[in-house]
Design an enzyme around this catalytic site. Structure first.
Site, PDB file in Angstrom:
ATOM      1  CG  ASP A 138      -1.948   1.105   1.181  1.00  0.00           C
ATOM      2  OD1 ASP A 138      -3.087   0.859   0.763  1.00  0.00           O
ATOM      3  OD2 ASP A 138      -1.598   2.230   1.573  1.00  0.00           O
ATOM      4  CB  ILE A 166      -3.929   1.517  -2.228  1.00  0.00           C
ATOM      5  CG1 ILE A 166      -3.826   3.047  -2.365  1.00  0.00           C
ATOM      6  CG2 ILE A 166      -3.706   0.864  -3.586  1.00  0.00           C
ATOM      7  CD1 ILE A 166      -2.455   3.545  -2.798  1.00  0.00           C
ATOM      8  CG  ASP A 167      -2.821  -3.454   0.637  1.00  0.00           C
ATOM      9  OD1 ASP A 167      -2.680  -4.034  -0.441  1.00  0.00           O
ATOM     10  OD2 ASP A 167      -1.915  -3.367   1.478  1.00  0.00           O
ATOM     11  CD  GLN A 168      -8.952  -1.575   4.815  1.00  0.00           C
ATOM     12  OE1 GLN A 168     -10.044  -2.085   5.056  1.00  0.00           O
ATOM     13  NE2 GLN A 168      -8.400  -0.677   5.604  1.00  0.00           N
ATOM     14  N   GLY A 171      -9.056  -5.005  -2.649  1.00  0.00           N
ATOM     15  CA  GLY A 171      -9.831  -6.177  -2.258  1.00  0.00           C
ATOM     16  C   GLY A 171     -11.299  -6.042  -2.614  1.00  0.00           C
TER      17      GLY A 171
END
Length: 396
Positions: A138, A166-168, A171
């Site tokens: 991220d 960004i990661d979340q 997903g």
């Protein structure tokens, strides 16, 4: 409501984006089988802080799954994976480019086993292009995308957005793609190869900023809590705490001026329209700050609500957790049972179906907790499972 009952998901991903995707599918009723490396498992298991030895990072993205500890570098490990793929609907993976092919877990291999498989691959920069092999986390994409260059205050240092947006969101994009692919498969009977990346999520986040830059050719400044296109619309200090006041349009500006005895400023050419207030931002902000500086925040917020001006206290996480609204919406729930996760609190799926009460479902699994039952369901005998365990192919 569990719309994905009957759907089996193989989660080969790790850390956050992929596990969060698979958890959401599990929250929606899917049978999620998490395949993890023997011994270490998902690396997020090792990140502090811990609840009874269970990482908070692992807790937040791995409920409603069953864990199989497996060595996919072995031929028997790949044999087990391929057996699981035969009856699976979805595969989620996030290995570095090229790794899945070496493990027999790439799309072409798995599609040859099950042509209806929906295969979602998650990467840092995408599976093609000059950066296809670059590792992406991220914070790396916050930097690469330019997000970090516009976060914080102009006079301060660089700031990382601390909740891995960004990661979340990558997903969540993966979930969207998988749900669409399941609908498409229902019409065509065919599987799909889905690709999402942290880079493309970051670019999508920055859509407004990119569009503004393409229009003005001016790089955005770091605005702190302010909005580059709206004013006054930011944090203000009161007598006891900071609050956000969002005077987002001309009607709200006039309402504010009337309510606080500065009617003449509503018609002042410096502040007449939002464009005027943006051009004279410092003066407009000072008008509001001078009015609210010595007020108690509770009084101010009550007044602003009464005249329809959006506002909120700048809360801490403790303030949020104690919020009656959070309790009313059921957005923080205790994990029950007798395992290590019991007694921890967690955030459930942020979607309500037909006003049904939210629930967490099963707690995040221990590493290899379900290895034997999952292999039995796949048709392996107890003798074969013991042989696999003895050879270090799987672990329970």
């Amino acid at each position: 409501m569990k719309p994905l009952l009957g759907i089996t998901v193989l989660d080969l991903s790790r850390v956050l984006a992929g596990p969060l995707c698979a958890q959401t599918l599990g929250d929606l009723g899917a049978n999620v089988i998490k395949l993890e490396t023997i011994g270490s498992g998902d690396e997020s298991r090792t990140w502090p802080p811990f609840h009874n030895g269970v990482s908070a990072a692992y807790l937040m993205a791995n409920r409603n799954k069953r864990s199989v500890a497996i060595n996919l570098k072995s031929s028997d490990g790949q044999k087990i994976l391929h057996r699981l793929v035969e009856s699976a609907d979805v595969v989620v993976e996030s290995a570095a480019t090229g790794v899945s092919a070496r493990l027999g877990a790439d799309y072409e291999t798995l599609r040859s086993i099950n042509e209806k498989i929906i295969y979602c691959t998650i990467s840092g920069f995408g599976r093609t292009g000059p950066l296809r092999k670059a590792r992406g986390y991220d914070v790396i994409l916050q930097a690469y995308s330019g997000m970090m260059s516009m976060t914080g205050y102009a006079e301060g240092g660089l700031v990382r957005v601390p909740y891995s947006p960004i990661d979340q969101t990558t997903g969540h994009h993966a979930v969207t793609g998988i749900l669409a692919a399941l609908l498409e498969r229902g019409r065509t009977g065919k599987g799909t190869y889905i690709e999402v990346s942290l880079l493309e999520t970051a670019v999508n986040f920055l859509n407004y900023n990119i569009q503004s830059y393409l229009v003005t050719k001016e790089l955005p400044a770091r605005p702190g809590s302010a909005h580059p296109g709206i004013a006054p619309y930011q944090a203000f200090e009161t007598a006891d705490r900071a609050v956000i006041i969002g005077i987002a349009n001309d009607k709200l500006w006039r309402a504010f001026c009337k309510s606080y005895g500065v009617d003449e400023l509503a018609e002042d050419p410096l502040f007449l329209t939002n464009r005027d207030r943006v051009q004279n931002r410092a003066a407009a902000v000072e008008v509001v700050q001078s009015i609210v500086r010595d007020m108690a925040s509770a009084t101010l917020l009550e007044q602003l609500e009464s005249i329809g001006i959006p506002s909120a206290p700048v809360n801490t996480l403790e303030d949020l957790i104690r919020s009656p609204q959070l309790k009313a919406r059921g957005m923080l729930q205790e994990i029950t049972g007798d395992g290590a996760c019991a007694g921890a609190w967690s955030v459930p799926l942020p979607i309500l179906f037909d006003q049904h009460e939210r629930g967490l479902g099963s707690p995040p699994p221990r590493l290899g907790e379900h290895t034997s039952p999952v292999l039995r369901e796949a048709g392996f005998s107890d003798e074969e499972i013991r042989s696999f365990e003895g050879a270090g192919v799987v672990a329970s």
